[in-house]
Design an enzyme around this catalytic site. Structure first.
Site, PDB file in Angstrom:
ATOM      1  N   HIS A   1      45.058  30.267  76.640  1.00 34.30           N
ATOM      2  CA  HIS A   1      43.817  30.369  77.412  1.00 34.30           C
ATOM      3  C   HIS A   1      43.202  29.002  77.755  1.00 34.30           C
ATOM      4  CE1 HIS A   1      43.864  34.631  76.300  1.00 34.30           C
ATOM      5  NE2 HIS A   1      42.899  34.819  77.159  1.00 34.30           N
TER       6      HIS A   1
ATOM      7  N   GLU B   1      41.069  42.389  51.030  1.00 34.23           N
ATOM      8  CA  GLU B   1      42.036  43.088  50.160  1.00 34.23           C
ATOM      9  C   GLU B   1      43.015  42.121  49.487  1.00 34.23           C
ATOM     10  OE1 GLU B   1      41.108  45.940  49.671  1.00 34.23           O
ATOM     11  OE2 GLU B   1      40.365  46.840  51.522  1.00 34.23           O
TER      12      GLU B   1
HETATM   13  C1  LIG Z   1      33.641  39.833  55.132  1.00 30.70           C
HETATM   14  C2  LIG Z   1      34.085  40.200  53.755  1.00 30.70           C
HETATM   15  C3  LIG Z   1      34.068  41.535  53.350  1.00 30.70           C
HETATM   16  C4  LIG Z   1      34.443  41.882  52.056  1.00 30.70           C
HETATM   17  N1  LIG Z   1      34.333  43.184  51.638  1.00 30.70           N
HETATM   18  C5  LIG Z   1      34.533  43.501  50.329  1.00 30.70           C
HETATM   19  C6  LIG Z   1      34.291  44.824  49.844  1.00 30.70           C
HETATM   20  O1  LIG Z   1      33.971  45.741  50.608  1.00 30.70           O
HETATM   21  N2  LIG Z   1      34.385  45.055  48.510  1.00 30.70           N
HETATM   22  C7  LIG Z   1      34.756  44.087  47.627  1.00 30.70           C
HETATM   23  O2  LIG Z   1      34.838  44.355  46.431  1.00 30.70           O
HETATM   24  N3  LIG Z   1      35.022  42.808  48.062  1.00 30.70           N
HETATM   25  C8  LIG Z   1      34.923  42.511  49.388  1.00 30.70           C
HETATM   26  N4  LIG Z   1      35.151  41.221  49.841  1.00 30.70           N
HETATM   27  C9  LIG Z   1      35.546  40.198  48.880  1.00 30.70           C
HETATM   28  C10 LIG Z   1      37.013  39.796  49.023  1.00 30.70           C
HETATM   29  O3  LIG Z   1      37.834  40.810  48.515  1.00 30.70           O
HETATM   30  C11 LIG Z   1      37.199  38.458  48.303  1.00 30.70           C
HETATM   31  O4  LIG Z   1      36.486  37.477  49.036  1.00 30.70           O
HETATM   32  C12 LIG Z   1      38.646  38.063  48.186  1.00 30.70           C
HETATM   33  O5  LIG Z   1      39.334  38.924  47.300  1.00 30.70           O
HETATM   34  C13 LIG Z   1      38.812  36.623  47.683  1.00 30.70           C
HETATM   35  O6  LIG Z   1      38.027  36.404  46.551  1.00 30.70           O
HETATM   36  P1  LIG Z   1      37.044  35.130  46.450  1.00 30.70           P
HETATM   37  O7  LIG Z   1      36.301  35.070  47.740  1.00 30.70           O
HETATM   38  O8  LIG Z   1      36.250  35.254  45.219  1.00 30.70           O
HETATM   39  O9  LIG Z   1      38.013  33.903  46.370  1.00 30.70           O
HETATM   40  P2  LIG Z   1      38.576  33.279  44.994  1.00 30.70           P
HETATM   41  O10 LIG Z   1      39.138  34.360  44.153  1.00 30.70           O
HETATM   42  O11 LIG Z   1      37.539  32.416  44.403  1.00 30.70           O
HETATM   43  O12 LIG Z   1      39.771  32.386  45.559  1.00 30.70           O
HETATM   44  C14 LIG Z   1      39.535  31.110  46.166  1.00 30.70           C
HETATM   45  C15 LIG Z   1      40.889  30.531  46.586  1.00 30.70           C
HETATM   46  O13 LIG Z   1      41.725  30.369  45.439  1.00 30.70           O
HETATM   47  C16 LIG Z   1      42.941  31.075  45.617  1.00 30.70           C
HETATM   48  N5  LIG Z   1      43.357  31.608  44.325  1.00 30.70           N
HETATM   49  C17 LIG Z   1      42.605  32.349  43.459  1.00 30.70           C
HETATM   50  N6  LIG Z   1      43.327  32.656  42.369  1.00 30.70           N
HETATM   51  C18 LIG Z   1      44.578  32.128  42.545  1.00 30.70           C
HETATM   52  C19 LIG Z   1      45.775  32.122  41.789  1.00 30.70           C
HETATM   53  N7  LIG Z   1      45.859  32.732  40.607  1.00 30.70           N
HETATM   54  N8  LIG Z   1      46.861  31.462  42.285  1.00 30.70           N
HETATM   55  C20 LIG Z   1      46.795  30.838  43.498  1.00 30.70           C
HETATM   56  N9  LIG Z   1      45.669  30.815  44.266  1.00 30.70           N
HETATM   57  C21 LIG Z   1      44.581  31.459  43.803  1.00 30.70           C
HETATM   58  C22 LIG Z   1      42.649  32.159  46.628  1.00 30.70           C
HETATM   59  O14 LIG Z   1      43.823  32.589  47.315  1.00 30.70           O
HETATM   60  C23 LIG Z   1      41.667  31.432  47.539  1.00 30.70           C
HETATM   61  O15 LIG Z   1      42.398  30.642  48.449  1.00 30.70           O
HETATM   62  C24 LIG Z   1      34.861  40.872  51.153  1.00 30.70           C
HETATM   63  C25 LIG Z   1      34.910  39.535  51.588  1.00 30.70           C
HETATM   64  C26 LIG Z   1      34.529  39.197  52.860  1.00 30.70           C
HETATM   65  C27 LIG Z   1      34.570  37.751  53.276  1.00 30.70           C
END
Ligand SMILES: Cc1cc2nc3c(=O)[nH]c(=O)nc-3n(C[C@H](O)[C@H](O)[C@H](O)COP(=O)(O)OP(=O)(O)OC[C@H]3O[C@@H](n4cnc5c(N)ncnc54)[C@H](O)[C@@H]3O)c2cc1C
Length: 397
Positions: free
Chosen positions: A352, A377
């Site tokens: 685009h 998820e």
């Molecule tokens: C718009 C939106 C809607 C959502 N809706 C829901 C919902 O309806 N219900 C709900 O329960 N949750 C919901 N979530 C939460 C979502 O499931 C989490 O944000 C997601 O699982 C990631 O968790 P965190 O943000 O705590 O990241 P963290 O767990 O803090 O991870 C941070 C980074 O570290 C990496 N990381 C973490 N652990 C490891 C490991 N062991 N090895 C390698 N890398 C790792 C991750 O991949 C990521 O890159 C939502 C999030 C958003 C943004």
């Protein structure tokens, strides 16, 4: 309709449902999606239309008033809806996960109480695992339910990122319950928390402060939820027995992964359609850009990625429908579809040129939507952990 994302071996009923949904998406969603998204406006009319189509009860068994369709039908419907506007697929996803968990793990009484009303969309579901300090690491949950002398429970803690946190009336909430088991995973319980829709104090001891401002995925409400001594009957424990919540949630998340994979396919498919149309209209150096080989190759790669992702999602859904284990396949489908979705959207964005950066063009919205596919998820890192650990078990020396 192009040749991408077609699926072999569907029943007449599946074909008919998909046709109706596609018509609905073309007529009621695509024309208004970008405008509503930019205004961050809840798609009330679209949701009413989905209720009429029976989408809220798509996978709920007929005996509870639903259409009794398979996970495959659900995934294909989600692909169509996300092609129109990903936020709308978010409206039904948490509802679907809660209904699925009730079907799989609920007591007969809980099924009778909630499923018929969920099938019509009168009761709307949200699910809540995440907290401010955790998402991937579910074992770190600190929201706690304490058992009272009368056998009921009191829940206190803070939950984060509830998709549909404002619009829902039934939230499946994962909390800690100390049942004395050695494993942290067996000391977790899913409670079915009832509340009013809206913001503020929506039930005794349940506050939904307001919408979280997001980069994309707008229109739909994503919220926090604060529980302060929320008193709840033991009857509201999913399945009736405490200590099973972690496994119930992981089951729900597994089908949720197919859902996010399907959403990613829908976004990628739309990005491809927009890219191939634009490439035939825009001319540079005396010919449509589609005739420059670099653009043609880019389109070919985009289409291949859409097809690969669709195939993986369909396979995972079919495995689940046949009753087989599919944690690896769901993880693979979710990871591949979300990563490819980002690559396809980025490629379409580049096609685009400068216009892709303008809010007038749909690709700008898709660009922001695609990013969420990498998170919801479970991130790709978490999918790799699940896939890798299971492969080590299967291929153990
Ligand atoms: C718009 C939106 C809607 C959502 N809706 C829901 C919902 O309806 N219900 C709900 O329960 N949750 C919901 N979530 C939460 C979502 O499931 C989490 O944000 C997601 O699982 C990631 O968790 P965190 O943000 O705590 O990241 P963290 O767990 O803090 O991870 C941070 C980074 O570290 C990496 N990381 C973490 N652990 C490891 C490991 N062991 N090895 C390698 N890398 C790792 C991750 O991949 C990521 O890159 C939502 C999030 C958003 C943004």
């Amino acid at each position: 309709m192009g040749r991408l994302v077609s699926t072999e071996g569907l029943t007449e009923e599946q074909v008919e449902i998909l046709k109706l949904v596609r018509q609905f998406v073309e007529k009621e969603i695509i024309p208004v999606a970008t405008d509503l998204e930019h205004k961050d406006e809840y798609p009330t009319e679209i949701v009413e239309g989905l209720k009429e189509l029976g989408i809220f009860g798509l996978m709920i068994p007929e005996e509870y008033g639903g259409l009794g369709e398979s996970l495959l039908t659900y995934a294909l419907v989600v692909e169509e809806i996300a092609r129109g506007w990903m936020s709308v697929s978010g409206v039904i996803n948490t509802h679907f996960i809660v209904a699925y968990m009730l079907i799989q793990h609920g007591t007969e009484e809980q099924k009778q109480k909630y499923l018929p009303k969920m099938a019509t969309g009168e009761v709307r579901g949200a699910f809540s695992m995440s907290e401010p300090s955790l998402g991937s690491d579910v074992s770190a949950i600190s929201t706690k339910a304490t058992k009272l002398d009368d056998g009921s429970y009191e829940i206190s803690g803070q939950k984060m990122w509830l998709t549909n946190g404002g619009s829902s009336t039934l939230v499946a909430v994962l909390v800690k319950t100390d049942e004395g088991d050695d494993s942290v995973y067996k000391n977790m319980t899913t409670f079915l928390v009832e509340k009013e829709p809206g913001f503020g104090e929506t039930a005794q001891g349940v506050t939904v402060p307001g919408k979280i401002e997001k980069m994309g995925y707008k229109g739909i409400d994503t919220t926090e939820m604060i529980l302060e001594k929320h008193k709840i009957s033991a009857d509201q424990i999913l399945g009736g027995t405490p200590g099973k919540g972690f496994y119930q949630m992981m089951d729900g998340v597994e089908v949720g992964r197919v859902n996010v994979g399907a959403r990613a396919v829908g976004i990628a498919n739309r990005a491809f359609e927009l890219g191939i149309a634009y490439a035939q209209q825009r001319e540079t150096f005396g010919k449509p850009i589609a005739q420059h080989q670099a653009i043609l190759f880019r389109l070919a790669e985009m289409a291949t990625k859409v097809e690969a992702a669709h195939t993986m999602v369909v396979r995972a859904a079919r495995l689940k429908d046949s009753g087989k284990r599919m944690d690896v396949e769901a993880g693979m489908a979710k990871m591949l579809a979300s990563e490819y979705c980002n690559e396809v959207v980025e490629a379409s964005f580049r096609i685009h040129g400068g216009y892709g950066y303008s809010k007038e063009y749909e690709i700008e919205r898709l660009y922001r939507e695609a990013a969420f596919m990498l998170i919801g998820e479970g991130t790709s890192d978490i999918q790799k952990m699940i896939i890798g650990r299971n492969l080590l078990k299967d291929y153990k020396l």
